[in-house]
Design an enzyme around this catalytic site. Structure first.
Site, short mmCIF file in Angstrom:
data_model
loop_
_atom_site.label_atom_id
_atom_site.label_comp_id
_atom_site.label_asym_id
_atom_site.label_seq_id
_atom_site.Cartn_x
_atom_site.Cartn_y
_atom_site.Cartn_z
N HIS A 66 0.92 -1.24 0.09
CA HIS A 66 -0.18 0.16 -0.03
C HIS A 66 0.87 1.41 -0.11
O HIS A 66 0.25 2.45 -0.23
CB HIS A 66 -0.82 0.04 1.11
CG HIS A 66 -0.34 0.39 2.62
ND1 HIS A 66 0.64 -0.73 3.19
CD2 HIS A 66 -0.27 1.44 3.36
CE1 HIS A 66 0.97 0.13 4.11
NE2 HIS A 66 0.70 1.40 4.21
N HIS A 81 1.76 6.95 -0.72
CA HIS A 81 0.78 6.18 0.22
C HIS A 81 -0.56 5.83 -0.79
O HIS A 81 -1.16 6.78 -1.29
CB HIS A 81 0.38 6.76 1.41
CG HIS A 81 -0.31 5.86 2.31
ND1 HIS A 81 -1.45 5.61 2.16
CD2 HIS A 81 0.13 5.09 3.30
CE1 HIS A 81 -1.62 4.66 3.35
NE2 HIS A 81 -0.74 4.54 4.03
#
Length: 160
Positions: A66, A81
């Site tokens: 992620h 992110h």
């Protein structure tokens, strides 16, 4: 120091994704919005392809895919992110095309995220792109608006 020294040049960071670029303060996560980890922008993606925003070396890829970090050739630590709270997906919905230690070039495809899958989980896809070692730079200027991943400049800065 000469008139055209490196510290006076405006340098650019490209959008990691295609979509709408917003100031990081508008991110729906208090840590990013409060600039706890650094400063930059966030992208509301319309396409799941993720591109390297700078030339540099991959220094971290989260086990859950992620997030990742690239140290640029000029020393910036750039954290991307992918979505909010996506760590809980444990890698589902992400395809990684990079490895720690790999050299990447701006505009190179490095990750993919399955936007429909992530949205079906009720998870915001807003994706921050931040510089974590702000002491390296000054005159950071975010450039919000529509962007094409790997092509549109979303931040300009000067080295300290």
């Amino acid at each position: 120091m000469g008139l055209f020294s490196k510290s006076k040049q405006w340098l650019e960071l490209l959008s990691p994704m295609t979509g709408k670029v917003i100031p990081v303060e508008q991110c729906p996560d208090a840590v990013f919005a409060g600039k706890v980890l650094g400063d930059g922008v966030a992208v509301i993606p319309t396409d799941g392809r993720v591109y390297a925003p700078v030339d540099g070396k991959v220094v971290q890829v989260a086990h859950s895919l992620h997030a990742f970090c690239i140290v640029s050739d000029d020393g910036l630590e750039v954290l991307i992110h992918l979505g909010m709270d996506t760590v809980k997906l444990d890698g589902k919905g992400f395809t990684c095309h990079i490895a720690v230690g790999q050299q990447v070039h701006r505009g190179e495809l490095v990750m993919e995220m399955d936007l429909p899958f992530i949205m079906d989980q009720g998870i915001p896809t807003v994706s921050p792109c931040i510089i974590t070692n702000l002491e390296m730079i000054h005159n950071l200027k975010p450039l919000p608006g529509n962007a094409t991943g790997g092509k549109t400049t979303v931040l300009t800065y000067q080295l300290s």
